[in-house]
Write a protein that holds these residues in place. Structure first.
Motif, mmCIF file in Angstrom:
data_model
loop_
_atom_site.group_PDB
_atom_site.id
_atom_site.type_symbol
_atom_site.label_atom_id
_atom_site.label_comp_id
_atom_site.label_asym_id
_atom_site.label_seq_id
_atom_site.Cartn_x
_atom_site.Cartn_y
_atom_site.Cartn_z
ATOM 1 N N ALA A 100 -5.375 13.945 -3.598
ATOM 2 C CA ALA A 100 -5.891 12.777 -3.668
ATOM 3 C C ALA A 100 -6.371 12.361 -5.054
ATOM 4 N N ARG A 101 -5.983 10.847 -4.323
ATOM 5 C CA ARG A 101 -6.109 9.451 -5.706
ATOM 6 C C ARG A 101 -6.953 8.262 -5.169
ATOM 7 N N SER A 102 -7.026 7.737 -6.204
ATOM 8 C CA SER A 102 -8.065 6.317 -5.880
ATOM 9 C C SER A 102 -7.301 5.254 -6.026
ATOM 10 N N TRP A 103 -7.275 3.857 -4.877
ATOM 11 C CA TRP A 103 -6.503 3.276 -4.884
ATOM 12 C C TRP A 103 -7.594 1.416 -5.751
ATOM 13 N N LEU A 104 -7.360 0.835 -6.426
ATOM 14 C CA LEU A 104 -8.430 -0.262 -6.537
ATOM 15 C C LEU A 104 -7.385 -1.228 -5.460
ATOM 16 N N GLY A 105 -8.028 -2.025 -5.216
ATOM 17 C CA GLY A 105 -7.184 -2.943 -4.882
ATOM 18 C C GLY A 105 -5.902 -3.387 -5.232
ATOM 19 N N TRP A 106 -5.079 -3.847 -6.328
ATOM 20 C CA TRP A 106 -4.444 -4.566 -7.036
ATOM 21 C C TRP A 106 -3.545 -3.777 -7.500
ATOM 22 N N GLN A 107 -3.999 -2.052 -7.417
ATOM 23 C CA GLN A 107 -2.412 -1.159 -7.297
ATOM 24 C C GLN A 107 -1.731 -0.703 -5.416
ATOM 25 N N ILE A 108 -2.544 -1.558 -4.512
ATOM 26 C CA ILE A 108 -1.916 -1.055 -3.826
ATOM 27 C C ILE A 108 -0.918 -2.545 -3.713
ATOM 28 N N PRO A 109 0.018 -3.582 -3.875
ATOM 29 C CA PRO A 109 -1.837 -4.348 -3.842
ATOM 30 C C PRO A 109 -2.789 -4.982 -2.131
ATOM 31 N N LEU A 110 -3.363 -5.559 -2.556
ATOM 32 C CA LEU A 110 -3.768 -5.713 -1.305
ATOM 33 C C LEU A 110 -4.510 -7.010 -2.375
ATOM 34 N N ARG A 111 -3.042 -8.522 -1.479
ATOM 35 C CA ARG A 111 -3.037 -9.718 -2.180
ATOM 36 C C ARG A 111 -3.767 -10.138 -0.685
ATOM 37 N N THR A 112 -5.178 -11.445 -1.435
ATOM 38 C CA THR A 112 -6.266 -12.051 -1.115
ATOM 39 C C THR A 112 -5.843 -13.625 -1.165
ATOM 40 N N ASP A 113 -6.038 -14.481 -0.323
ATOM 41 C CA ASP A 113 -5.620 -15.513 -1.024
ATOM 42 C C ASP A 113 -6.816 -16.287 -2.349
ATOM 43 N N MET A 114 -7.522 -17.759 -2.353
ATOM 44 C CA MET A 114 -7.926 -17.742 -3.375
ATOM 45 C C MET A 114 -9.881 -17.939 -3.509
ATOM 46 N N ALA A 115 -10.273 -17.966 -2.263
ATOM 47 C CA ALA A 115 -11.405 -18.448 -1.697
ATOM 48 C C ALA A 115 -12.497 -16.962 -2.826
#
Ligand code: ASP
Ligand code: MG
Length: 420
Positions: A102-117
């Motif tokens: 198992a390993r952890s994944w942070l948003g930026w490592q996936i990455p899970l991209r979002t808008d700027m709100a």
């Protein structure tokens, strides 16, 4: 073999004992031969604590009077997202201690991209090119919920309760067969069991119903996660994490209405104490007046919910009553006062002690007499209705907060929800 996304909320990872238990639940799915991605929230209370730290420091006055700028909001997101970094790492360790990869994944490592709100970003895209092969290689992916990375490479967050949305979006991106949302209740209930003792767990509930229930005060799922699941026709199962491995845990399936089967008119009674009522007295009965009021609210960033207008034909003046979130009441009143001359009304009354009680059910589309049953049940208990709002599958009423429990119980029994 299936690909499964399992999501665990704050109470499910509240301490190390619970995290060890979650690891056992995950192991059970993984050793059955499934590919498993897990999404976690922060430990319960942690995000509130972090928000409190930011608020406290932000209250300090800067030499130039600087208020909340986007630079500060960047820091807010980065700070409040940290709770999920901790739980994802801890769960990865707990899984490795059970012998799983198992390993952890942070948003930026996936990455899970979002808008700027800021503080309520929307997901733009989830990359599956790294996490997908990792799952195929037999690794459990432990994903930090609630967070992503924005166009400027800064950490972003998806709004309070956002881990549900992380989980559903990840399930869609990974083309998962299932998205199981584990929480501290064993499913979606006909109403709040703390108010009605014989409230019943629903086996299935339609996306549309869940959407209404979620936005009307049932706090089990973030509204956006339900929207996303509905748009992608991805069924969600809501179940408890408090049960031991191997013990039956049917939960509630949130799915397309064709699959809900249960024949009932009303599925649930929801309530929200989060409301406040404002009445503008003697507004001129002319085209464009309500628009002016709504503009004043929009400019103050206040969401208006229910609206009703009562006109007295004799002197062409109207009283306009509407509701706003309780937290926005002061802001709304200040904005109205500032715009009083422009809008043209004689006075304002407000009441923060009101509750919105709603009945929800897709069966309402094809059955008559639902409103009659509702209003008779309220009348029988002598409960006065202040404002009414309806949609195709719900009727909401605003009542004095004092009668909340009485109204919820009366409606639950009037629609036979304990037994149907
Ligand atoms: N930890 C975040 C919150 O408390 C996100 C979540 O739990 O879904 O809002
Ligand atoms: Mg939640």
């Amino acid at each position: 073999m299936a690909r499964i996304v399992m999501k665990f909320g704050g109470t499910s990872v509240a301490d190390l004992e619970r995290i060890r238990h979650v690891a056992a639940l995950v192991e059970d799915e993984a050793t059955a031969g499934n590919e498993v991605a897990v999404v976690v929230s922060a430990m319960s209370g942690e995000t509130n604590r972090l928000v409190g730290l930011v608020d406290a420091l932000e209250a300090d006055i800067a030499p130039d009077g600087e208020k909340r700028t986007s630079a500060i909001e960047d820091e807010y997101d980065s700070i409040v997202a940290s709770g999920e970094q901790v739980t994802s790492g801890l769960l990865a360790i707990a899984l490795r201690r059970r012998g799983l990869k198992a390993r952890s994944w942070l948003g930026w490592q996936i990455p899970l991209r979002t808008d700027m709100a800021h503080s309520k970003a929307r997901i733009a895209e989830i990359e599956s090119s790294a996490i997908g092969p990792s799952l195929e290689g037999g690794n459990v992916a432990v994903v930090a919920g609630f967070q992503g990375v924005n166009e400027r490479g800064r950490i972003s967050t998806l709004g309070r309760g956002g881990s549900d949305t992380s989980a559903v979006a990840l399930a869609v991106a990974l083309k998962a067969d299932r998205c199981d949302i584990y929480t501290d209740v064993d499913g979606i209930y006909t109403t709040d069991p703390r108010i009605v003792k014989d409230a019943r767990r629903l086996n299935r509930v339609a996306f549309e119903e869940m959407l209404e229930l979620a936005s009307l005060g049932a706090k089990v799922l973030q509204t956006r996660s339900v929207e996303l699941a509905m748009n992608n026709n991805l069924p969600i199962r809501v179940l408890t994490s408090m049960r031991d491995v191997g013990v039956p845990n049917p939960g509630t399936l949130v799915c397309h209405e064709d699959e809900t089967m249960e024949e009932r008119v009303v599925s649930g009674v929801a309530y929200s104490r989060d409301e406040a009522q404002i009445t503008l007295l003697r507004l001129k009965d002319r085209p464009g007046m309500v628009a002016k009021v709504c503009r004043a609210m929009a400019e103050a960033n206040v969401i208006v919910d229910m609206i009703v207008q009562g006109i007295s034909k004799s002197d062409s003046a109207a009283n306009l009553t509407f509701t706003v979130g309780k937290r926005d009441l002061e802001k709304a009143l200040a904005a109205l006062e500032a715009a009083q001359d422009e809008i043209g009304f004689e006075g304002v009354k407000s009441d923060g002690e009101v509750t919105k009680v709603s009945i929800v059910g897709i069966g309402m589309r094809s059955h008559t007499g639902v409103a009659q049953t509702m209003f008779e049940a309220l009348a029988e208990k002598n409960i006065n209705v202040e404002v009414i709002a309806t949609s195709e599958i719900k009727i909401s009423v605003l009542i004095d907060a004092e009668y909340t429990e009485l109204a919820v119980r009366a409606l639950h029994s009037a629609f036979g929800l304990a037994t149907t």
